[in-house]
Design an enzyme around this catalytic site. Structure first.
Site, PDB file in Angstrom:
ATOM      1  N   ARG A   9      -0.468   6.042  18.786  1.00 55.40           N
ATOM      2  CA  ARG A   9      -0.947   7.261  18.134  1.00 55.40           C
ATOM      3  C   ARG A   9      -1.780   8.106  19.105  1.00 55.40           C
ATOM      4  O   ARG A   9      -2.535   7.557  19.910  1.00 55.40           O
ATOM      5  CB  ARG A   9      -1.798   6.930  16.911  1.00 55.40           C
ATOM      6  N   GLU A  42     -12.836   5.746   6.572  1.00 57.77           N
ATOM      7  CA  GLU A  42     -11.869   6.248   7.527  1.00 57.77           C
ATOM      8  C   GLU A  42     -11.447   7.633   7.040  1.00 57.77           C
ATOM      9  O   GLU A  42     -11.477   7.907   5.840  1.00 57.77           O
ATOM     10  CB  GLU A  42     -10.644   5.332   7.589  1.00 57.77           C
ATOM     11  N   SER A  97       0.806  -1.218   0.000  1.00 56.58           N
ATOM     12  CA  SER A  97       0.000   0.000   0.000  1.00 56.58           C
ATOM     13  C   SER A  97       0.842   1.273   0.000  1.00 56.58           C
ATOM     14  O   SER A  97       1.616   1.501  -0.916  1.00 56.58           O
ATOM     15  CB  SER A  97      -0.942  -0.063   1.204  1.00 56.58           C
ATOM     16  N   ASP A 109      -3.684   6.115  -3.023  1.00 59.42           N
ATOM     17  CA  ASP A 109      -2.484   5.576  -2.372  1.00 59.42           C
ATOM     18  C   ASP A 109      -1.851   4.534  -3.292  1.00 59.42           C
ATOM     19  O   ASP A 109      -2.312   4.307  -4.417  1.00 59.42           O
ATOM     20  CB  ASP A 109      -2.797   5.032  -0.967  1.00 59.42           C
ATOM     21  N   ARG A 114      -4.339   5.288  20.885  1.00 60.48           N
ATOM     22  CA  ARG A 114      -4.449   3.857  20.568  1.00 60.48           C
ATOM     23  C   ARG A 114      -3.114   3.357  20.001  1.00 60.48           C
ATOM     24  O   ARG A 114      -2.368   4.123  19.383  1.00 60.48           O
ATOM     25  CB  ARG A 114      -5.587   3.586  19.569  1.00 60.48           C
ATOM     26  N   PRO A 115      -2.845   2.070  20.239  1.00 55.77           N
ATOM     27  CA  PRO A 115      -1.607   1.523  19.668  1.00 55.77           C
ATOM     28  C   PRO A 115      -1.798   1.324  18.178  1.00 55.77           C
ATOM     29  O   PRO A 115      -2.857   0.865  17.737  1.00 55.77           O
ATOM     30  CB  PRO A 115      -1.462   0.175  20.391  1.00 55.77           C
TER      31      PRO A 115
END
Ligand code: 16G
Ligand code: MG
Length: 566
Positions: free
Chosen positions: A530, A391, A71, A290, A521-522
């Protein structure tokens, strides 16, 4: 002891010898499959080949998919993910087997895992299987695909079908279509023709056929990845009369200059909040994909406001707005009951609070939150007749239920439509959406076509679209800590469970901040934690992010340097 026939064990032995597991590496199947430095992935590819075959055998020979991509990661990385026959991401049960196989170093271990997976599915090693596999533009692709093919050749009766250079969503499409012929023709021509036809018909139904509205110029930043040739092929197939004229930049054409994901693409634009250098000057509408074209954001350079980003939240908002107002035409005409079709927008904690307020208060939409990672959003969206999910980073799509399709077929057959042109146009548009929007997975090309269609049908400029709502100032940062696994979250990643007490401390930092919001959050893809913060001004959002980052750093053994300004 292996329960597999001797010839299969011999294949495993040869494969383990050719693709040994590097000693020091522990593999994990993250939110986007296995992903890391390409040099470390040969053994993983071999094993994924075996597992893909087993997964297909377990499903009665239904076609599964394997996509070799990393990605938006830099060029030296690569990765691999498996795709279910429906086009969905791999089921969690098989993620576990994938991890166990990837970490197996001996023939016995691997044989045992393979035999156990076959036994669990009550399927013989020589049951039929079909696997379609493709890859993005990375230089390591050919080598890794060869390792994958060695894995696909371990078990008998595997129909291994290479699809070559494809975007991730194209691979999902090909897999889904090969199992569900009504979904589409399982070729790249089938993919292109389906989107071209649906987009063209949608514009006609929306009164925006070619030439009826000048939508202005569109630049597409292909991230120097697979999205550029994929879009170029679609535009070539569509021909010169197609109602979309896009100039593709960062198209990867010169490998010396056009480096994958380097100063290019959706991740660059979203993370740096700036245009790629090649589009720094233009005031025209721009879309950025992306590296594997499953993500898209828009942006433009406004003469007055500077760089303006239209991220996944803005895409979701425009799509939800268009769908709900078009549906309202049918409700007003008495053709669909007001509560007949449920519509929801699925977001993550990273969604800008202004988008959530807009969706809830202005559109009256149901908004649901899930953990980060496309599969969580996708599954939540399937619970609704119309599930819009995005997202903030641009991953997303819209899924439509069988009831949606049936309802629109019923409306289309209603004789009253003949005397109600607006309702007829609305019904035709809504009926086309499941074909315009890739139902298998978020797809930069298909999402872009849907957005382009809405802009034309609604006669909107990109600035009009940007003005749907104004984002709350926000800041995303990250902190490296000794062990990010000590961080666990609940409530769709919005609150920490562990380390104990840290959530209370975050709440205390947020409380005095006007319109403050923050969460931690990890990461599932990087060795960091993050931190996200929002507030009524950029300074306040920055200060809140810094304070929360410092809290994380101080209480969870921060590593390296702590960010102290932006
Ligand atoms: C992966 C996910 C993406 C998510 C991101 C979060 C897929 C296909 N991709 O790229 O949805 O936003 O991870 O990264 O699921 P993070 O865990 O490092 O924040
Ligand atoms: Mg991607």
């Amino acid at each position: 002891m292996s329960l597999l026939p001797a010839d299969i064990t011999a294949n495993l032995t040869a494969g383990i010898a050719s693709y040994p597991k590097p000693d020091s590496v522990v593999y994990s199947y993250g939110t986007a499959g296995f992903r890391m430095a390409a040099d470390l992935l040969d053994s993983v590819m071999f094993k994924v080949g075996i597992l893909a075959a087993i997964r297909s055998k377990a499903l009665g020979g239904a076609c599964v998919g394997v996509m070799v991509t990393a990605s938006h990661n830099p060029v030296p990385d690569n990765g691999v993910k498996l795709v279910e026959p429906s086009g969905d991401m791999l089921v969690p049960e098989y993620e576990k087997i994938a991890v166990a196989m990837a970490n197996a170093s001996t023939v016995d271990e691997l044989a045992e895992l393979a035999a156990a997976a076959l036994a669990a599915a009550s399927v013989a090693p020589d049951a039929p299987a079909a696997v379609r596999y493709g890859h993005d533009t990375r230089p390591s692709a050919n080598r890794l695909v060869a390792a994958l093919e060695a894995g696909l050749a371990v078990l008998p009766a595997v129909d291994a079908i290479p699809v070559g250079l494809v975007s991730t969503p194209q691979l999902h499409y090909l897999v889904k279509a090969s199992n569900e012929p009504q979904f589409g023709i399982a070729t790249l021509d089938g993919y292109n023709n389906k989107l071209i036809a649906a987009y063209t018909q949608l514009l006609e139904a929306g009164g925006a056929g070619n030439g009826e509205f000048d939508a202005g110029k569109l630049f597409v930043d292909g991230a120097n990845g697979v999205g550029a040739p994929a879009l170029a092929a679609l535009l070539a197939a569509a021909g010169p009369d197609f109602a979309l004229h896009a100039s593709i930049v960062n198209d990867g054409s010169d490998p010396e200059v056009n480096i994958l994901n380097h100063e290019a693409g959706a991740d660059y634009v979203k993370s740096n909040q700036m245009p790629p250098p090649v589009l720094a000057e233009t005031a025209d509408r721009c879309a950025a994909f992306d590296g594997d074209a499953d993500r898209v954001v828009y942006f433009f350079n406004s003469p007055s406001a500077g760089f303006v980003l239209l991220d996944g939240d803005k895409l979701a908002s425009l799509m939800a707005d268009y769908i709900s107002s078009t549906l309202q035409v049918l409700v007003d005409a008495g053709l669909v009951a007001a509560d007949e079709l449920s519509l929801a927008v699925i977001q993550t904690a990273y969604a800008n609070g202004a988008s959530t307020t807009y969706l809830r208060n202005e559109l009256g939409a149901t908004v649901e939150f899930t953990k980060t990672g496309v599969k969580h959003l996708h599954h939540a969206a399937l619970a609704y007749d119309i599930g819009v999910y995005f997202e903030a980073n641009g991953h997303g799509t819209v899924v439509f239920s069988p009831k949606y399709v049936e309802t629109l077929a019923r409306v289309a057959a209603n004789p009253d439509l003949a005397t109600a042109p607006p309702a007829a146009a609305a019904a035709t548009q809504l009926g086309l959406l499941p074909a315009v929007v890739n139902q298998a997975v978020g797809d930069a090309i298909s999402d872009m076509l849907f957005i382009e269609a809405i802009l034309r049908i609604r006669r909107l400029s990109v600035a009009d679209w940007a003005a749907l709502y104004t984002e709350h100032p926000n800041r995303l940062t990250k902190v490296a800590v000794a062990d990010r696994t000590v961080f666990t979250t609940t409530n769709a990643d919005q609150q920490l469970v562990e380390p104990t007490g840290m959530q209370d401390a975050i709440d205390a930092l947020v409380a005095p901040v006007d319109a403050g919001r923050a969460f931690v959050r990890p990461s599932g893809t990087e060795d960091v934690v993050r931190v996200y913060a929002e507030a009524s001004s950029q300074d306040a959002a920055d200060a809140l992010a810094l304070a929360v980052a410092k809290l994380v750093y101080d209480t969870a053994d921060g590593v390296g340097e702590l960010v102290t300004s932006f």
